[in-house]
Design an enzyme around this catalytic site. Structure first.
Site, PDB file in Angstrom:
ATOM      1  N   ASP A   1     149.056  79.609  -1.454  1.00  0.00           N
ATOM      2  CA  ASP A   1     149.365  78.237  -1.862  1.00  0.00           C
ATOM      3  C   ASP A   1     150.828  77.923  -1.616  1.00  0.00           C
ATOM      4  O   ASP A   1     151.663  78.195  -2.490  1.00  0.00           O
ATOM      5  CB  ASP A   1     149.021  78.054  -3.334  1.00  0.00           C
ATOM      6  CG  ASP A   1     149.264  76.642  -3.825  1.00  0.00           C
ATOM      7  OD1 ASP A   1     149.371  75.738  -2.985  1.00  0.00           O
ATOM      8  OD2 ASP A   1     149.334  76.448  -5.046  1.00  0.00           O
TER       9      ASP A   1
ATOM     10  N   GLU B   1     155.861  69.569  -2.924  1.00  0.00           N
ATOM     11  CA  GLU B   1     154.482  69.273  -3.336  1.00  0.00           C
ATOM     12  C   GLU B   1     154.216  69.762  -4.743  1.00  0.00           C
ATOM     13  O   GLU B   1     153.567  69.072  -5.546  1.00  0.00           O
ATOM     14  CB  GLU B   1     153.493  69.915  -2.353  1.00  0.00           C
ATOM     15  CG  GLU B   1     152.041  69.490  -2.550  1.00  0.00           C
ATOM     16  CD  GLU B   1     151.246  70.403  -3.489  1.00  0.00           C
ATOM     17  OE1 GLU B   1     150.049  70.113  -3.727  1.00  0.00           O
ATOM     18  OE2 GLU B   1     151.808  71.408  -3.966  1.00  0.00           O
TER      19      GLU B   1
END
Length: 507
Positions: free
Chosen positions: A292, A324
């Site tokens: 991730d 993000e």
């Protein structure tokens, strides 16, 4: 591992203040038609996919982990969170890799202000209990002077979304607020305005509660989320008009830094019709983020490298977003500064976040034209047809604002993407469809220090990278049959409020 740029070295990056780094704009060499087109065939899906190899992806993952280790001296573990040396090294690695490909791409770096936060230590006591589910909200400030505060716990009326919900005796108290209706940041801000010394938001559904306060305000107070189970005894006492005292302690930091998006666009191909794809270059503070979104970052980097062997009819634009994990900061900024004309050039945006979860499912965002910009459903169907054609099962997942597609669809650009799962629980049906273990997270190391190279399912990663290649090749060749962008599709759309804006809950 080479981390050098023609105009910038890793050493120069790492010697500067993390928040002040500004990568130079890469100036591509003058392109010649012969250089661009000679000995290159038009990209085809089968040829492009055929060059995708798990071994090459794994090699890149090992390099990325070494970069994450640059963050270890400051954070005591590998990380690529924005502002860290691990993230600066990641941006350097992406930039230098693309720069070495010559004039096939033009590269820009887009710096922007980003809010980041870190909780160094926290404690919460409610009555005589320490709630095991207590989780500091993202971007929470510290308690006053970063010291413990001792105060009564006061229940807030309704959902804490109006000033009138906060009774006068919340001043100097710990505000106890139900989840619901408005963002967590609004609840914390109103608690601060009412004079509360801290806030606790409890889940009004089953399970624990963690989220983010979002954009900081001067009135935010130290804020935690807790489960319905941990809230129950406190609510019982408060409803019986019994006094409940608490202790709240938060040592946290919230600051604004400069960070950078990297954008690479083919110099060839129709610049009025661009296929765009992106992944995020940062990790959470807690770990190196090799799945991730190292998996998405490296998929894009590998495919950008392989694409240089082909011609394209339509321009292809790769993006690596920063921030993000802090709330889609990089992609939000990018879309917010697009002119109307530049917005219309993007025919679609494809989001690739977490492509190699160890307990994976092949997940496709259920992006329909009924509630999203027209074209989103056609992209969704391209993904599902690929899985079906290769005898692979797939499942739909909500298109709910959890990743970087959000700003694009809110501004009229068709979007979609695929994933392999985060903290969600694999069902028995999905175990039959994909293997793995039912009852466990798709990624047991999601947002943790164990999200390392060993946290990757290479089979899922290779197949998904082939699918990304298929999506790029399809639209780089032609948009035939894909809905045209209409001039009135530009601008902020009125869409429902999602529970997520990024990976963390906001409502």
């Amino acid at each position: 591992m080479r981390l050098q740029l023609e105009t910038l070295t890793t050493a120069a990056l790492l010697l500067g203040e993390a928040g002040a780094i500004q990568l130079p704009l890469f100036q591509s060499r003058p392109k010649t038609q012969a250089h661009l087109t000679a000995d290159r065939e038009l990209v085809s899906s089968s040829a492009y996919q055929g060059q995708v190899k798990a071994d090459n992806l794994l090699k890149r993952a090992k390099e990325l982990y070494k970069i994450a280790e640059l963050g270890e001296p400051e954070y005591n573990h590998p990380t690529r969170v924005i502002g860290s040396k691990g993230h600066i090294g990641t941006v350097d690695y992406i930039y230098s890799t693309i720069a070495q490909l010559g004039d096939y791409y033009t590269i820009t770096n887009q710096s922007f202000p980003a809010v980041t936060g870190n909780v160094f230590e926290s404690r919460l006591v409610l009555g005589h209990d320490v709630p095991v589910s207590a989780t500091p909200m993202g971007l929470t400030p510290a308690t006053e002077n970063k010291k413990p505060v001792f105060a009564p716990i006061v229940a807030v009326s309704n959902y804490g979304c109006e000033e009138s919900d906060f009774p006068s005796d919340v001043k100097g108290a710990i505000a106890f607020i139900s989840r619901g209706t408005c963002p967590f940041g609004t609840k914390s801000e109103l608690a601060g305005k009412a004079g509360a010394v801290a806030a606790v938001v409890y889940n009004n559904e089953k399970g624990s509660l963690s989220g983010t306060l979002g954009t900081p305000t001067p009135n935010h107070v130290a804020t935690w989320g807790i489960s319905d189970e941990d809230a129950s005894p406190v609510l019982k006492h408060l409803k019986a008009d019994e006094k409940v005292d608490g202790i709240a302690y938060m040592n946290a930091m919230v600051e604004t830094i400069q960070t950078t998006n990297i954008i690479a666009q083919t110099t060839e191909g129709d610049p009025q019709n661009c296929v765009m794809l992106g992944g995020h270059s940062d990790s959470v503070t807690e770990g190196p983020g090799i799945n991730d979104d190292g998996s998405g970052t490296l998929t894009l980097l590998e495919l950008a490298t392989l694409l240089t062997q082909y011609r394209v009819n339509n321009c292809v634009r790769f993006a690596w977003w920063a921030g993000e994990e802090e709330g889609l900061l990089g992609s939000d900024y990018y879309v917010s500064v697009l002119t109307r004309e530049e917005n219309l050039k993007i025919r679609l945006f494809m989001d690739y976040d977490m492509l190699a979860s160890p307990n994976f499912a092949y997940q496709v965002y259920n992006a329909t034209n009924a509630v999203n910009p027209v074209g989103s459903e056609q992209l969704r169907d391209l993904y599902t047809e690929f899985y079906a054609d290769h005898g692979l099962n797939y499942t739909y997942i909500p298109f709910d604002g959890r990743s970087d597609y959000d700003a694009f669809i809110r501004h009229g650009i068709p979007g979609g993407g695929i994933a392999t799962g985060a903290e969600g629980i694999k069902t028995p049906e999905e175990q039959k469809m994909f293997g793995g273990k039912a009852g466990e997270w798709y990624d047991p190391c999601y947002h943790q220090a164990c999200d390392t190279v060993s946290n990757l399912n290479l089979t899922a990663w290779e197949w998904n990278t082939k699918l990304v290649a298929h999506s790029v090749a399809t639209y780089a060749r032609s948009f035939e049959g894909f809905p045209e962008r209409k001039k009135d599709s530009v601008g902020a759309l009125a869409v429902k409020e999602y529970k997520y804006h990024g990976p963390r809950l906001v409502l």
